[in-house]
Scaffold this active site. Structure first.
Site, PDB file in Angstrom:
ATOM      1  CB  SER A  74      42.821 110.973  32.583  1.00  0.00           C
ATOM      2  OG  SER A  74      41.618 110.410  33.065  1.00  0.00           O
TER       3      SER A  74
ATOM      4  CD  GLU B 263      46.738 106.068  37.499  1.00  0.00           C
ATOM      5  OE1 GLU B 263      45.810 106.894  37.609  1.00  0.00           O
ATOM      6  OE2 GLU B 263      47.744 106.268  36.804  1.00  0.00           O
TER       7      GLU B 263
ATOM      8  CG  HIS C 130      43.466 109.281  37.485  1.00  0.00           C
ATOM      9  ND1 HIS C 130      44.036 108.469  36.542  1.00  0.00           N
ATOM     10  CD2 HIS C 130      42.632 110.115  36.794  1.00  0.00           C
ATOM     11  CE1 HIS C 130      43.565 108.776  35.343  1.00  0.00           C
ATOM     12  NE2 HIS C 130      42.727 109.782  35.462  1.00  0.00           N
TER      13      HIS C 130
END
Length: 398
Positions: free
Chosen positions: A95, A214, A303
């Site tokens: 991330s 995601e 995610h």
């Protein structure tokens, strides 16, 4: 040595992620695969990513990135003392940490501090100078600085507690779920938007990838704000609506999440890897959603779901792997460690081919067994690549 850069939107998180039971504990990875795993903390939010004007028109920014770089310098100098080799450092992150990896790949100030890089769910992006300065001005007002008051002096006059309280209370773009803080194109650390800098061929081997869905975790709960300087023009926006048609009525979150995934992570990462030297880029898609972590309200392979598999830390999520998940975690750890040690994720059998040129093949990671696929969502990524090359939006992400 493998050096971890944690995520958290540049506003949250730490190297141990103690709040989640040490998700980033590298002991299993180190013990099973003969690598040294180190982590780092860096300044977050306004403390790490404010942008302050300098006399003469310059800008001071990217303090958090400099913290990361200083940690790499310290490890370089201390490597032999802990059994490592300063010439064999691989940085990896997820991330915001994956975005940071891309920042270091294109920053001249980070050259020579690592020989390989792994980005999980990151992409090359940064905000323009004016957008970052505007964010900082807005934060300064929320922190009690008067209009016209020199921002640098005012913020330096605040205590740490005052700054953190102002950030927590400020709402978007200052709260912990915002896109308000991040790297800035400052002309020194980042001399241009990272996406453009990537076009000049990556210096070191890169392993990068994404999770299939995601965007779900962002769209289900969070609204985001982006730099208007990178906005699409009306013709480009009309083409987006044509390519991603909405249903006449009902819940549109899956569609919004698909746009976010393509635009924000998948295609941006793929575009970055295409500039790597031949044989030096490897692309994966994580596509497993099982019982660990335990299913929540957000659907899909969203995610962050790959993290317990990379580190082998299911207990951090109060769950345990089944046999297939144990095997998936072991394979992923071997791929990551092989890449760090040999600059190729599967040096013995060639089962993970290099990405780029005529070979647009990526590895799909699943508990039921891994496989190869070619041209995943290629038409959509071709569209976004054309938009970026024509000077449209730069991919931006939390």
């Amino acid at each position: 040595m493998m050096v971890w850069i944690h995520g958290g939107g540049f506003v949250d998180g730490d190297a141990g992620d103690a709040s989640e039971g040490n998700t980033y504990d590298g002991c299993g990875l180190a013990a099973s695969h003969g690598v040294i795993v180190a982590g780092m903390n860096y300044r977050l939010g306004v403390l790490g990513f404010a942008a302050l004007e300098r006399a003469g028109g310059g800008v001071d920014a990217n303090f958090g990135l400099e913290d990361q770089r200083e940690a790499l310098r310290w490890l370089r100098d201390q490597a032999f003392a802990i059994g490592g080799d300063p010439a064999r450092v691989t940085i990896f992150g997820e991330s915001a940490g994956g975005m940071s990896v891309f920042h270091h790949l294109v920053s001249p100030r980070s050259a020579g501090l690592f020989r390989a890089a792994i980005s999980e769910s990151g992409l090359p992006t940064a905000a323009g100078r004016e957008f970052s300065l505007g964010n900082t001005r807005a934060f300064a007002r929320a922190a009690g600085c008067e209009r016209g008051e020199p921002i640098r002096a005012c913020l330096l006059g605040k205590s740490m507690d005052e700054l953190i309280r102002a950030q927590a209370a400020g709402g978007s773009p200052f709260a912990s779920n915002s896109t308000g803080w991040g790297a800035t194109v400052d002309g020194v650390d980042l001399t241009d938007y990272p996406r453009r800098l990537m076009a000049h061929r990556l210096r070191v081997p890169v392993l990068a990838g994404f999770n299939t869905d995601e965007g779900n975790v962002f769209v289900w709960h969070v609204l985001t704000e982006f730099d208007p300087g990178t906005a699409l023009n009306p013709a480009q926006l009309a083409e987006v609506f044509r390519r991603y048609p909405a249903a006449p009525e009902g819940d549109q979150r899956i569609l919004a999440a698909r746009v976010f995934t393509d635009y924000g992570i998948l295609c941006g990462t793929q575009c970055a890897l295409s500039s790597a030297a031949p044989g030096k880029a490897f692309f994966y898609r994580f596509d497993h959603r099982g019982g660990c972590p335990k299913p929540g309200t957000v659907p899909g392979v969203y995610h962050g779901l790959e993290l317990p598999y990379v580190f082998g830390t299911p207990a951090s999520y109060q769950c345990s792997f089944d046999a297939g998940e144990e095997a998936l975690s072991a394979r992923m750890q071997r791929l990551w460690a092989d890449f760090a040690k040999h600059l190729a994720p599967s040096p013995s059998d060639g089962s993970f081919p290099a990405f780029g040129g005529e070979n647009m093949t990526n590895l799909v990671l699943r508990a039921s067994g891994d496989s190869l696929e070619g041209g995943y969502r290629a038409d959509f990524c071709r569209f976004w690549s054309e938009v970026w090359q024509l000077g449209g939006a730069s991919p931006l992400l939390v």
